[in-house]
Design a protein around this motif. Structure first.
Motif, PDB file in Angstrom:
ATOM      1  N   ALA A 188       0.814  33.587 113.045  1.00 61.22           N
ATOM      2  CA  ALA A 188       0.293  32.503 113.889  1.00 61.22           C
ATOM      3  C   ALA A 188      -0.751  31.680 113.151  1.00 61.22           C
ATOM      4  O   ALA A 188      -0.794  30.453 113.262  1.00 61.22           O
ATOM      5  CB  ALA A 188      -0.297  33.085 115.173  1.00 61.22           C
ATOM      6  N   ARG A 189      -1.551  32.364 112.375  1.00 65.07           N
ATOM      7  CA  ARG A 189      -2.650  31.691 111.673  1.00 65.07           C
ATOM      8  C   ARG A 189      -2.143  30.828 110.516  1.00 65.07           C
ATOM      9  O   ARG A 189      -2.594  29.704 110.322  1.00 65.07           O
ATOM     10  CB  ARG A 189      -3.623  32.746 111.150  1.00 65.07           C
TER      11      ARG A 189
ATOM     12  N   VAL B  13       1.258  29.972 109.784  1.00 62.55           N
ATOM     13  CA  VAL B  13       2.476  29.173 109.960  1.00 62.55           C
ATOM     14  C   VAL B  13       2.407  28.277 111.191  1.00 62.55           C
ATOM     15  O   VAL B  13       2.941  27.168 111.189  1.00 62.55           O
ATOM     16  CB  VAL B  13       3.718  30.099 110.031  1.00 62.55           C
ATOM     17  N   GLY B  14       1.746  28.741 112.243  1.00 59.10           N
ATOM     18  CA  GLY B  14       1.706  27.964 113.474  1.00 59.10           C
ATOM     19  C   GLY B  14       0.915  26.670 113.309  1.00 59.10           C
ATOM     20  O   GLY B  14      -0.154  26.659 112.708  1.00 59.10           O
ATOM     21  N   ASP B  15       1.461  25.595 113.827  1.00 57.84           N
ATOM     22  CA  ASP B  15       0.710  24.344 113.879  1.00 57.84           C
ATOM     23  C   ASP B  15      -0.338  24.408 114.984  1.00 57.84           C
ATOM     24  O   ASP B  15      -1.424  23.855 114.861  1.00 57.84           O
ATOM     25  CB  ASP B  15       1.651  23.163 114.156  1.00 57.84           C
ATOM     26  N   ARG B  16       0.044  25.100 116.057  1.00 59.92           N
ATOM     27  CA  ARG B  16      -0.846  25.185 117.217  1.00 59.92           C
ATOM     28  C   ARG B  16      -0.719  26.572 117.837  1.00 59.92           C
ATOM     29  O   ARG B  16       0.359  27.167 117.853  1.00 59.92           O
ATOM     30  CB  ARG B  16      -0.468  24.110 118.242  1.00 59.92           C
ATOM     31  N   VAL B  17      -1.828  27.083 118.325  1.00 58.06           N
ATOM     32  CA  VAL B  17      -1.858  28.365 119.015  1.00 58.06           C
ATOM     33  C   VAL B  17      -2.177  28.107 120.481  1.00 58.06           C
ATOM     34  O   VAL B  17      -3.104  27.351 120.807  1.00 58.06           O
ATOM     35  CB  VAL B  17      -2.913  29.303 118.396  1.00 58.06           C
TER      36      VAL B  17
ATOM     37  N   PHE C  24      -8.477  27.467 116.276  1.00 58.63           N
ATOM     38  CA  PHE C  24      -8.470  28.580 117.225  1.00 58.63           C
ATOM     39  C   PHE C  24      -9.010  29.849 116.586  1.00 58.63           C
ATOM     40  O   PHE C  24      -9.845  30.556 117.178  1.00 58.63           O
ATOM     41  CB  PHE C  24      -7.062  28.831 117.767  1.00 58.63           C
ATOM     42  N   PHE C  25      -8.519  30.168 115.390  1.00 58.21           N
ATOM     43  CA  PHE C  25      -8.942  31.431 114.775  1.00 58.21           C
ATOM     44  C   PHE C  25     -10.352  31.366 114.201  1.00 58.21           C
ATOM     45  O   PHE C  25     -11.063  32.371 114.184  1.00 58.21           O
ATOM     46  CB  PHE C  25      -7.937  31.843 113.690  1.00 58.21           C
ATOM     47  N   ASN C  26     -10.769  30.197 113.744  1.00 60.17           N
ATOM     48  CA  ASN C  26     -12.107  30.076 113.162  1.00 60.17           C
ATOM     49  C   ASN C  26     -13.185  29.756 114.187  1.00 60.17           C
ATOM     50  O   ASN C  26     -14.341  30.162 114.026  1.00 60.17           O
ATOM     51  CB  ASN C  26     -12.111  29.002 112.074  1.00 60.17           C
ATOM     52  N   HIS C  27     -12.802  29.029 115.247  1.00 62.84           N
ATOM     53  CA  HIS C  27     -13.795  28.598 116.235  1.00 62.84           C
ATOM     54  C   HIS C  27     -13.239  28.696 117.659  1.00 62.84           C
ATOM     55  O   HIS C  27     -13.103  27.676 118.343  1.00 62.84           O
ATOM     56  CB  HIS C  27     -14.237  27.157 115.953  1.00 62.84           C
TER      57      HIS C  27
END
Length: 243
Positions: A200-201, A203-207, A224-227
């Motif tokens: 997800a982190r 390859v995904g464009d959006r989570v 999303f993952f960083n903030h």
């Protein structure tokens, strides 16, 4: 493009999806993540027509999915390939037969045409040499790659994946994710229900983060993952990465 508007789904007293609104643009890879029971798989199955929403609308390429219009509904579903958690291969059919059956019965291809297409996609997922094998002779990773090839044989415009690696042993996960990464590089529109945070982190464009049947937060994968913004997402990520 996929558009989900005010979608609600109940299973008895359980309100599984609560006023879901989501847009997936052409060529975009959207990963649905969240705790078990949050509604991720139900949302994916509703988009494909495997589950019937209790209210709300789903639009594919600007056309509403309407079960009352059976021909149109079937045409909309043909645009979407679906890959299941547990493969759903026909165990009494060879790999090649699994990949040609729907082409012949649904797309009305000749057996020769269907075989040509099947072999092209089996080669893409690295399994051309397994054409005459039965699913019982394949590893879990090989079965899932056959399932992806089978879906691609129907020439879909978009692909839906419902936890495609969750039934696999850890060493088999990479071979399936590699195929999905390659699809993404080719510009395939993808909705992926996944517990693979690395996928997800990277390859995904959006989570899209769901919890308790609701979309709690959505953002670019990096943001999303960083903030993460919500306390629910922060709590989820802390357990995923540090427990």
């Amino acid at each position: 493009m996929i558009e989900v508007k005010n979608l609600n789904k109940y299973f008895g007293q359980l309100h599984a999806l609560k006023d879901i609104n989501l847009t997936v643009n052409n060529g975009e890879i959207v990963c649905l993540i969240g705790p078990s029971g949050s509604g991720k798989s139900t949302l994916c199955r509703c988009i494909h027509g495997l589950e019937t929403p209790d209210s709300g609308e789903i639009w594919i390429d600007g056309v509403k999915m309407d079960r009352k219009n059976k021909a149109q509904f079937a045409a909309q579903r043909k645009k979407m390939g679906f890959v299941f958690q547990h493969f759903n291969l026909f165990n009494n059919k060879t790999v090649l037969e699994n990949c040609t059956l729907a082409q012949i019965s649904v797309l009305k291809k000749t057996p020769a045409e269907a075989e040509k297409t099947a072999m092209e996609y089996l080669a893409k997922v690295g399994l051309a040499e397994k054409r005459d094998s039965f699913p019982s002779k394949l590893s879990g990773g090989q079965k899932q790659r056959v399932a992806i090839a089978r879906a691609l044989c129907m020439n879909p415009e978009m692909m839906l994946f419902d936890e495609p690696t969750s039934a696999l042993d850890p060493e088999m996960i990479k071979e399936v994710l590699d195929v999905m990464v390659d699809l993404g590089r080719q510009g395939m529109t993808m909705v992926v229900v996944t517990h693979e945070m690395g996928f997800a982190r990277k390859v995904g464009d959006r989570v899209v983060f769901l919890a308790d049947g609701q979309i709690v937060e959505q953002n670019t994968s990096e943001e999303f993952f960083n903030h993460p913004q919500s306390e629910r997402a922060k709590d989820f990520l802390s357990k995923v990465f540090y427990d």
